[in-house]
Motif scaffolding. Structure first.
Motif, short mmCIF file in Angstrom:
data_model
loop_
_atom_site.label_atom_id
_atom_site.label_comp_id
_atom_site.label_asym_id
_atom_site.label_seq_id
_atom_site.Cartn_x
_atom_site.Cartn_y
_atom_site.Cartn_z
N UNK A 11 31.43 62.02 -0.21
CA UNK A 11 31.41 61.23 0.50
C UNK A 11 30.60 61.40 2.20
N UNK A 12 30.44 63.06 2.68
CA UNK A 12 29.83 63.43 3.51
C UNK A 12 28.50 62.88 3.48
N UNK A 13 27.92 63.13 2.56
CA UNK A 13 26.70 62.77 1.69
C UNK A 13 25.82 61.80 1.72
N UNK A 14 27.73 60.50 1.28
CA UNK A 14 27.31 58.86 1.71
C UNK A 14 26.83 58.56 2.96
N UNK A 15 27.79 59.06 4.04
CA UNK A 15 27.85 59.14 5.39
C UNK A 15 27.07 59.88 6.10
N UNK A 16 26.12 60.26 5.52
CA UNK A 16 24.89 60.45 6.15
C UNK A 16 23.58 59.34 6.03
N UNK A 17 24.08 59.63 4.76
CA UNK A 17 23.19 58.46 3.81
C UNK A 17 23.21 56.82 4.83
N UNK A 18 24.84 56.60 5.26
CA UNK A 18 24.72 55.21 6.07
C UNK A 18 24.15 55.42 7.60
N UNK A 91 32.91 56.10 2.76
CA UNK A 91 31.49 56.09 2.93
C UNK A 91 30.08 54.83 1.61
N UNK A 92 31.45 55.18 0.64
CA UNK A 92 30.48 53.95 -0.18
C UNK A 92 30.87 53.12 -0.27
N UNK A 93 32.07 52.43 -0.38
CA UNK A 93 32.90 51.78 -0.01
C UNK A 93 31.88 50.49 0.79
N UNK A 94 31.62 51.56 2.21
CA UNK A 94 30.46 50.86 3.44
C UNK A 94 29.46 50.31 3.38
N UNK A 124 34.38 60.38 6.65
CA UNK A 124 33.15 60.05 8.09
C UNK A 124 32.27 58.72 6.47
N UNK A 125 32.57 57.63 8.15
CA UNK A 125 31.73 56.05 7.26
C UNK A 125 30.34 56.44 7.52
N UNK A 126 30.06 56.90 8.39
CA UNK A 126 28.61 57.01 9.26
C UNK A 126 28.57 56.28 10.08
N UNK A 127 29.13 56.28 10.75
CA UNK A 127 29.81 55.46 11.83
C UNK A 127 28.76 56.46 13.43
#
Lengths: 212, 127
Positions: A11-18, A91-94, A124-127
């Motif tokens: 999730x943290x990796x995907x959030x960083x990508x977002x 983070x994936x959904x977002x 974390x969603x990347x916000x």
């Protein structure tokens, strides 16, 4: 076998990508969290009408697209995520929702999380910043009861302040509890229906804050 | 109930690392301030591990205490819950430990052999 891997690493990796995706477009994203019924959607309806910011919205709910319809009626583009059995956005959904939404350059994205003060604290969603909406119809001891979420917030909006004289909520006790749990969070008193404090909220949005 | 999703992540990571071999034990570090309930995690782990290489595996949870440094005086603070106060009266604390949620170790049992086989490989640290 030694592993040494964080469970939330994916999730943290995907959030960083977002976060990178948003930054590349100059988009500021706010993750709005609260318990159910604090007035997030009402606040967003008014914000998209009045704040003077080009904005789009990602709506997270367990079921229905009722909030998305409300946001569209207020004049902003919105996409709905239904989490089904899930209790929070991840983070994936977002990431998928952001692709669908395709926000314009230098705009603002509001992510209205599922009404839940427990689980969204971990994801974390990347916000750019987390905004916690509390209301005076809840208990003034909420920061002590949900410390993880209050600790994660950059800004706390105390909503429904127009009802203060009708409820036993003690705004000073709430502020003291928040200071104890998260001395760094900003606190604003607002009423999404009557309009109190919304100028300060729009000012916060226009400053385009980024969390550490 | 984010413990359900966390249990699924634990199993996914463990199965990936074991290469599909049956897993007999998972050592998981859970910080006291991590917002994860060990009992709920164990319950979810049992429920979602069925039919995976981690079915029947022992989930060993190692609790990590919460420690913080006071941002005002630099003093050390032990945290039993996700907020607290330094002896100097300041509540602005920099958390040093207690937020861990990390798989430390796996023990795999090859299908043909009932004896558990602990393999130590190079430590890979991710953050």
């Amino acid at each position: 076998m030694k592993v040494e891997q964080d469970v939330l690493q994916k999730n943290d990796r995907l959030a960083a990508e977002n976060r990178g995706w948003l930054r590349a477009r100059g988009v500021t994203a706010f993750n709005l969290v609260s318990s159910p019924g604090s007035g997030k959607t009402t606040l967003l309806e008014r914000t998209v009408r009045e704040a003077g910011l080009p904005a789009t919205v990602i709506e997270g709910d367990q079921a229905t697209d009722r909030d998305t319809q409300r946001i569209r009626a207020a004049g902003a583009r919105a996409v709905q995520i239904n989490t089904g059995a899930g209790c929070h956005l991840d983070a994936h959904m977002v990431a998928h929702a952001l692709e669908d939404l395709d926000p314009e350059r230098d705009s603002t994205v509001f992510i209205e999380n599922v009404g839940n003060l427990v689980c969204p604290a971990l994801f974390d969603l990347g916000e750019s910043a987390k905004v916690l909406v509390a209301s005076v119809t809840e208990g003034d001891d909420k920061p002590y009861k949900y410390p993880h979420m209050f600790r994660a917030a950059n800004l706390v909006l105390l909503n429904k302040i127009d009802l203060l004289e009708h409820v036993p909520f003690d705004a000073d006790r709430f502020a003291a509890a928040l200071r104890e749990v998260n001395p760094r969070a900003r606190l604003l008193h607002v009423s999404a229906t009557r309009g109190d404090g919304l100028g300060a909220w729009y000012g916060f949005l226009r400053d385009r804050p980024t969390s550490a | 109930m984010h413990e359900l999703g966390i249990a699924q992540q634990v199993i996914e990571i463990a199965a990936e690392r074991s290469g599909g071999a049956r897993i007999s034990r998972i050592v998981l570090e859970v910080g006291k301030l991590a917002a994860v309930l060990p009992d709920a995690l164990r319950f979810c782990f049992e429920a979602v591990s069925e039919g995976t290489p981690a079915a029947g595996a022992e989930l060993q949870i190692v609790e990590v205490p919460g420690r913080a440094r006071c941002r005002s005086c630099g003093g050390s603070v032990e945290l039993e819950r996700p907020y607290g106060r330094c002896a100097c009266g300041c509540s602005d604390l920099d958390w040093l430990s207690g937020e861990e949620l990390r798989i430390k170790e796996l023990t795999c049992a090859p299908l043909a052999d009932a004896t558990a086989n602990t393999i130590t490989t190079t430590t890979m640290t991710t953050s």
